[in-house]
Design an enzyme around this catalytic site. Structure first.
Site, PDB file in Angstrom:
ATOM      1  N   HIS A  96     -47.964 -17.709  -3.790  1.00  0.00           N
ATOM      2  CA  HIS A  96     -47.546 -18.912  -3.061  1.00  0.00           C
ATOM      3  C   HIS A  96     -46.596 -18.560  -1.926  1.00  0.00           C
ATOM      4  O   HIS A  96     -45.376 -18.690  -2.097  1.00  0.00           O
ATOM      5  CB  HIS A  96     -46.846 -19.886  -4.025  1.00  0.00           C
ATOM      6  CG  HIS A  96     -47.773 -20.511  -5.013  1.00  0.00           C
ATOM      7  ND1 HIS A  96     -48.413 -21.707  -4.788  1.00  0.00           N
ATOM      8  CD2 HIS A  96     -48.187 -20.085  -6.226  1.00  0.00           C
ATOM      9  CE1 HIS A  96     -49.172 -22.007  -5.830  1.00  0.00           C
ATOM     10  NE2 HIS A  96     -49.052 -21.038  -6.717  1.00  0.00           N
ATOM     11  N   CYS A 147     -53.730 -19.263  -4.372  1.00  0.00           N
ATOM     12  CA  CYS A 147     -53.753 -19.450  -5.831  1.00  0.00           C
ATOM     13  C   CYS A 147     -54.981 -20.248  -6.282  1.00  0.00           C
ATOM     14  O   CYS A 147     -56.092 -19.747  -6.210  1.00  0.00           O
ATOM     15  CB  CYS A 147     -52.443 -20.076  -6.285  1.00  0.00           C
ATOM     16  SG  CYS A 147     -52.097 -19.698  -8.002  1.00  0.00           S
ATOM     17  N   ARG A 159     -59.081 -16.496 -13.626  1.00  0.00           N
ATOM     18  CA  ARG A 159     -57.968 -17.462 -13.736  1.00  0.00           C
ATOM     19  C   ARG A 159     -56.900 -16.968 -14.699  1.00  0.00           C
ATOM     20  O   ARG A 159     -57.208 -16.285 -15.666  1.00  0.00           O
ATOM     21  CB  ARG A 159     -58.492 -18.810 -14.224  1.00  0.00           C
ATOM     22  CG  ARG A 159     -59.412 -19.492 -13.245  1.00  0.00           C
ATOM     23  CD  ARG A 159     -59.845 -20.830 -13.804  1.00  0.00           C
ATOM     24  NE  ARG A 159     -58.689 -21.690 -14.044  1.00  0.00           N
ATOM     25  CZ  ARG A 159     -58.734 -22.806 -14.773  1.00  0.00           C
ATOM     26  NH1 ARG A 159     -59.846 -23.175 -15.344  1.00  0.00           N
ATOM     27  NH2 ARG A 159     -57.645 -23.530 -14.931  1.00  0.00           N
ATOM     28  N   ILE A 186     -47.602 -17.849  -9.780  1.00  0.00           N
ATOM     29  CA  ILE A 186     -47.458 -18.875 -10.820  1.00  0.00           C
ATOM     30  C   ILE A 186     -48.802 -19.030 -11.532  1.00  0.00           C
ATOM     31  O   ILE A 186     -49.759 -19.545 -10.949  1.00  0.00           O
ATOM     32  CB  ILE A 186     -47.018 -20.222 -10.213  1.00  0.00           C
ATOM     33  CG1 ILE A 186     -45.713 -20.061  -9.422  1.00  0.00           C
ATOM     34  CG2 ILE A 186     -46.847 -21.275 -11.316  1.00  0.00           C
ATOM     35  CD1 ILE A 186     -45.328 -21.270  -8.589  1.00  0.00           C
ATOM     36  N   ARG A 187     -48.874 -18.552 -12.755  1.00  0.00           N
ATOM     37  CA  ARG A 187     -50.143 -18.580 -13.508  1.00  0.00           C
ATOM     38  C   ARG A 187     -51.300 -18.210 -12.588  1.00  0.00           C
ATOM     39  O   ARG A 187     -52.312 -18.933 -12.483  1.00  0.00           O
ATOM     40  CB  ARG A 187     -50.354 -19.954 -14.143  1.00  0.00           C
ATOM     41  CG  ARG A 187     -49.254 -20.280 -15.160  1.00  0.00           C
ATOM     42  CD  ARG A 187     -49.293 -21.722 -15.599  1.00  0.00           C
ATOM     43  NE  ARG A 187     -50.521 -22.041 -16.282  1.00  0.00           N
ATOM     44  CZ  ARG A 187     -50.694 -21.952 -17.596  1.00  0.00           C
ATOM     45  NH1 ARG A 187     -49.724 -21.534 -18.357  1.00  0.00           N
ATOM     46  NH2 ARG A 187     -51.834 -22.275 -18.138  1.00  0.00           N
ATOM     47  N   GLY A 221     -52.596 -25.179  -7.340  1.00  0.00           N
ATOM     48  CA  GLY A 221     -52.593 -26.352  -8.194  1.00  0.00           C
ATOM     49  C   GLY A 221     -53.307 -26.005  -9.482  1.00  0.00           C
ATOM     50  O   GLY A 221     -53.035 -24.963 -10.067  1.00  0.00           O
ATOM     51  N   GLU A 222     -54.247 -26.826  -9.847  1.00  0.00           N
ATOM     52  CA  GLU A 222     -54.991 -26.586 -11.082  1.00  0.00           C
ATOM     53  C   GLU A 222     -56.472 -26.696 -10.725  1.00  0.00           C
ATOM     54  O   GLU A 222     -56.948 -27.773 -10.345  1.00  0.00           O
ATOM     55  CB  GLU A 222     -54.564 -27.609 -12.133  1.00  0.00           C
ATOM     56  CG  GLU A 222     -54.631 -27.078 -13.551  1.00  0.00           C
ATOM     57  CD  GLU A 222     -56.058 -26.955 -14.014  1.00  0.00           C
ATOM     58  OE1 GLU A 222     -56.424 -25.905 -14.579  1.00  0.00           O
ATOM     59  OE2 GLU A 222     -56.823 -27.911 -13.798  1.00  0.00           O
ATOM     60  N   SER A 223     -57.185 -25.581 -10.869  1.00  0.00           N
ATOM     61  CA  SER A 223     -58.530 -25.528 -10.293  1.00  0.00           C
ATOM     62  C   SER A 223     -59.525 -26.454 -11.009  1.00  0.00           C
ATOM     63  O   SER A 223     -60.461 -26.943 -10.372  1.00  0.00           O
ATOM     64  CB  SER A 223     -59.044 -24.096 -10.242  1.00  0.00           C
ATOM     65  OG  SER A 223     -58.937 -23.467 -11.490  1.00  0.00           O
ATOM     66  N   GLU A 260     -45.931 -20.235   0.567  1.00  0.00           N
ATOM     67  CA  GLU A 260     -45.253 -21.460   1.021  1.00  0.00           C
ATOM     68  C   GLU A 260     -44.026 -21.774   0.177  1.00  0.00           C
ATOM     69  O   GLU A 260     -43.227 -22.635   0.531  1.00  0.00           O
ATOM     70  CB  GLU A 260     -46.237 -22.637   1.047  1.00  0.00           C
ATOM     71  CG  GLU A 260     -46.585 -23.281  -0.282  1.00  0.00           C
ATOM     72  CD  GLU A 260     -47.510 -22.449  -1.178  1.00  0.00           C
ATOM     73  OE1 GLU A 260     -47.843 -21.302  -0.837  1.00  0.00           O
ATOM     74  OE2 GLU A 260     -47.877 -22.965  -2.261  1.00  0.00           O
TER      75      GLU A 260
HETATM   76  N1  GLN Z   1     -53.707 -21.363 -13.084  1.00  0.00           N
HETATM   77  C1  GLN Z   1     -54.170 -22.269 -12.062  1.00  0.00           C
HETATM   78  C2  GLN Z   1     -55.676 -22.464 -12.174  1.00  0.00           C
HETATM   79  O1  GLN Z   1     -56.319 -21.732 -12.862  1.00  0.00           O
HETATM   80  C3  GLN Z   1     -53.800 -21.781 -10.688  1.00  0.00           C
HETATM   81  C4  GLN Z   1     -52.308 -21.719 -10.573  1.00  0.00           C
HETATM   82  C5  GLN Z   1     -51.756 -22.022  -9.222  1.00  0.00           C
HETATM   83  O2  GLN Z   1     -52.435 -22.501  -8.317  1.00  0.00           O
HETATM   84  N2  GLN Z   1     -50.465 -21.790  -9.088  1.00  0.00           N
HETATM   85  O3  GLN Z   1     -56.196 -23.344 -11.562  1.00  0.00           O
END
Ligand code: GLN
Length: 188
Positions: A164, A80, A100, A128-129, A48-50, A166
């Site tokens: 990921h 992630c 990150r 993903i990122r 997700g987004e930390s 999943e």
């Molecule tokens: N870039 C996100 C972060 O820094 C992590 C990306 C992800 O969970 N797919 O939180």
């Protein structure tokens, strides 16, 4: 009895984990508040987004109870942003420092086949990122790397991957995780 696995569900990609864990025979529970942690046999921290996740954890007062249950030794799988949440600079539950968006912000996503020590066919990994593990202590075993940067690791009962599983139909990491959960439940 099926083991009970919690998935942190404040934000991010928790649904795909819930679905896969259910398909593999676990009982699942979305974790949003401290009471949701009670009685869990295993815990998944999704991507997700930390930064958003950190704010949610603070808002709900989850940091301390999360730390407590992880320190009891239940199996934990972080993917992630979940890897980032476990590091020294966030929840401080694993002896790693995550970097990150390590592969560059412009590279939103890429895929790679990774060899894992205890799996005979490579893992198809969707990044993903994604973060990588910038630093780690001696108790951390690196399981896979991309260009020399660790992207999967294990310390005690905690396993983290920067990608990921999943999302690519890769079930083996969740299967191994559930094996550890079931073994621990059986030994109680
Ligand atoms: N870039 C996100 C972060 O820094 C992590 C990306 C992800 O969970 N797919 O939180």
């Amino acid at each position: 009895m099926a083991p009970l696995v919690g998935v942190l569900a404040l934000q991010g990609g928790f649904d795909a984990h819930l679905k896969m864990l259910r398909e593999l025979g676990a009982d699942v529970r979305e974790v949003r508040v401290p009471a949701d942690l009670e009685g869990l046999d295993g815990l998944v921290l999704p991507g997700g987004e930390s930064t958003t996740m950190t704010l949610g954890i603070a808002r709900e007062g989850l940091a301390e109870p999360l730390g407590e249950i992880v320190r009891t030794g239940i199996p934990v799988l972080g993917t992630c942003a979940g890897l980032i949440m476990l590091d020294r600079d966030h929840l401080g539950l694993m002896d790693i420092v995550a970097k990150r968006n390590a592969f560059g912000r412009q590279i939103r996503s890429f895929e790679a086949d990774l060899d894992f020590p205890d799996l005979d066919a490579p893992v198809h990994a969707v990044f993903i990122r994604a973060p990588w593990i910038e630093e780690h202590g001696p108790g951390v075993e690196v399981l896979a790397s991309v260009d020399g940067h660790p992207v999967a690791a294990r310390e005690g009962a905690i396993t983290v991957v920067a990608f990921h599983p999943e999302l690519s139909g890769e079930r083996r990491l969740h299967e191994r995780f559930l094996d550890r959960v079931r073994t621990r439940v059986a030994s109680r």
